[in-house]
Design an enzyme around this catalytic site. Structure first.
Site, mmCIF file in Angstrom:
data_model
loop_
_atom_site.group_PDB
_atom_site.id
_atom_site.type_symbol
_atom_site.label_atom_id
_atom_site.label_comp_id
_atom_site.label_asym_id
_atom_site.label_seq_id
_atom_site.Cartn_x
_atom_site.Cartn_y
_atom_site.Cartn_z
ATOM 1 N N ASP A 247 0.874 -1.172 0.000
ATOM 2 C CA ASP A 247 0.000 0.000 0.000
ATOM 3 C C ASP A 247 0.916 1.229 0.000
ATOM 4 O OD1 ASP A 247 -2.323 1.706 0.554
ATOM 5 O OD2 ASP A 247 -1.500 1.837 2.583
ATOM 6 N N LEU A 248 0.408 2.359 -0.473
ATOM 7 C CA LEU A 248 1.234 3.568 -0.536
ATOM 8 C C LEU A 248 1.061 4.464 0.697
ATOM 9 C CD1 LEU A 248 0.986 4.567 -4.322
ATOM 10 C CD2 LEU A 248 2.923 3.508 -3.119
ATOM 11 N N ASP A 249 -0.026 5.202 0.753
ATOM 12 C CA ASP A 249 -0.205 6.209 1.803
ATOM 13 C C ASP A 249 -0.311 5.566 3.183
ATOM 14 O OD1 ASP A 249 -0.598 8.759 0.135
ATOM 15 O OD2 ASP A 249 -1.967 7.332 -0.787
ATOM 16 N N THR B 63 -2.925 0.019 -4.303
ATOM 17 C CA THR B 63 -3.338 1.289 -3.719
ATOM 18 C C THR B 63 -4.745 1.687 -4.137
ATOM 19 O OG1 THR B 63 -2.750 3.658 -3.615
ATOM 20 C CG2 THR B 63 -2.252 2.506 -5.660
ATOM 21 N N GLY B 64 -5.335 2.567 -3.364
ATOM 22 C CA GLY B 64 -6.601 3.160 -3.756
ATOM 23 C C GLY B 64 -6.415 4.273 -4.763
ATOM 24 N N LYS C 44 -8.619 -4.800 -2.870
ATOM 25 C CA LYS C 44 -7.238 -5.075 -3.244
ATOM 26 C C LYS C 44 -6.929 -6.567 -3.323
ATOM 27 C CE LYS C 44 -5.341 -0.782 -1.358
ATOM 28 N NZ LYS C 44 -4.333 -0.188 -0.459
ATOM 29 N N ASP D 280 -2.414 -0.106 6.193
ATOM 30 C CA ASP D 280 -2.681 0.655 7.420
ATOM 31 C C ASP D 280 -4.136 1.075 7.576
ATOM 32 O OD1 ASP D 280 -2.520 4.109 6.800
ATOM 33 O OD2 ASP D 280 -2.359 2.617 5.225
#
Length: 280
Positions: A12-14, A46-47, A200, A223
């Site tokens: 995941d990114l953020d 990611t979203g 995801k 997260d």
């Protein structure tokens, strides 16, 4: 044939790979590079849309498929022949959601058809979220209901904080059979909506099947609530130290926060990256 030593690593990114100032730390970058050198497969899940993820994909020098819009779009940025997955929501559903959002006078509404973006009202704040400059943005701005003519990959509603629960309750009451919706973390109160059944984990399974990697060899980091299905699906689900409680409860492992190189610390230990283990 499955390689029992090879893992699929989903990032995941953020709040996970990225620090709070949206950077990839040197230690995380080195650990990911080391994992790739040893034969593991690293993907971004990611979203975010592709255009707001590609810079990190390039920075990590990835050559793998990518999961965007929380699974509604799975594609390969470098290989147009790779059979991707695009699962938009029905346009009629999107129009009904836009009508309700307009009635309660939300701040803004945004819809995306892959990387084409429709924005109801001009807003540099919204553009900043996706790191687009207003001068170079791909937005079609104004009267989103009349301009949006294709099934959207996602719809984002930007309400006041006081409107969030009311809107989500409406989505549950009237659209639960056809859509999924998530609330973004602070500081944004944005509600993200995609087609029912998309998450995801759907994208991750497609990629794992492509690389013949068993579920127990999938390592996934996250997260927020849009990581729940992914971490639950992965054989090695890892919640960050800054993760929401619900995610911690479904994860099999926990690492340090996104500000403390949590990804690299876990990978270094779990995959013995500091040792010269070469995958054959």
């Amino acid at each position: 044939m499955e390689n029992k030593n090879r893992h699929l690593i989903a990032l995941d990114l953020d709040g996970t790979l990225l620090t709070d100032d949206k950077k990839i730390s040197i230690r995380n970058k080195q650990a990911i590079s080391h994992a790739i050198e040893e034969g593991h497969v690293v993907v971004i899940a990611t979203g975010r849309p592709g255009r707001a993820s590609i810079q990190y994909y390039q920075e990590l020098q990835l050559k793998t498929p990518m999961v965007n819009f929380n699974g509604a779009l799975v594609h390969h940025p470098l290989d147009t022949s790779w059979k991707g997955i695009h699962t938009p929501m029905p346009l009629t559903t999107a129009h009904r959601i836009i009508d309700v959002s307009t009635e309660v006078e939300v701040k803004n509404i945004l819809a995306e058809v892959q990387d084409q973006v429709y924005l109801d009202q001009y807003s540099e704040d919204i553009m900043t979220i996706f790191q687009d400059s207003p001068e170079e943005s791909p937005y079609i701005i104004g009267d989103i209901k009349s301009k949006l003519k294709y099934d959207p990959t996602s719809v984002l509603i930007y309400p006041d904080a006081s409107q969030v629960e009311e809107l989500r309750a409406h989505l549950n009451d009237y659209h639960a059979e056809v859509i999924e919706h998530r609330k973004w973390g602070a500081p944004w109160n944005i509600i993200e909506i995609i087609k029912k059944g998309m998450n995801k984990a759907v994208g991750l399974k497609a990629i794992a099947d492509e690389y013949h990697i068993a579920r127990e060899n999938i390592i996934a980091f996250g997260d927020e609530d849009n990581d729940l299905e992914m971490l639950d699906y992965a054989g090695v689900g890892v919640s960050m130290g800054n993760a929401i409680d619900e995610l911690v409860s479904v994860s099999k492992h926990q690492t340090l926060t996104n500000e403390e190189d949590g990804i690299s610390i876990f990978l270094e230990e779990y995959l013995n990256l500091n040792k010269k283990n070469i995958i054959i």
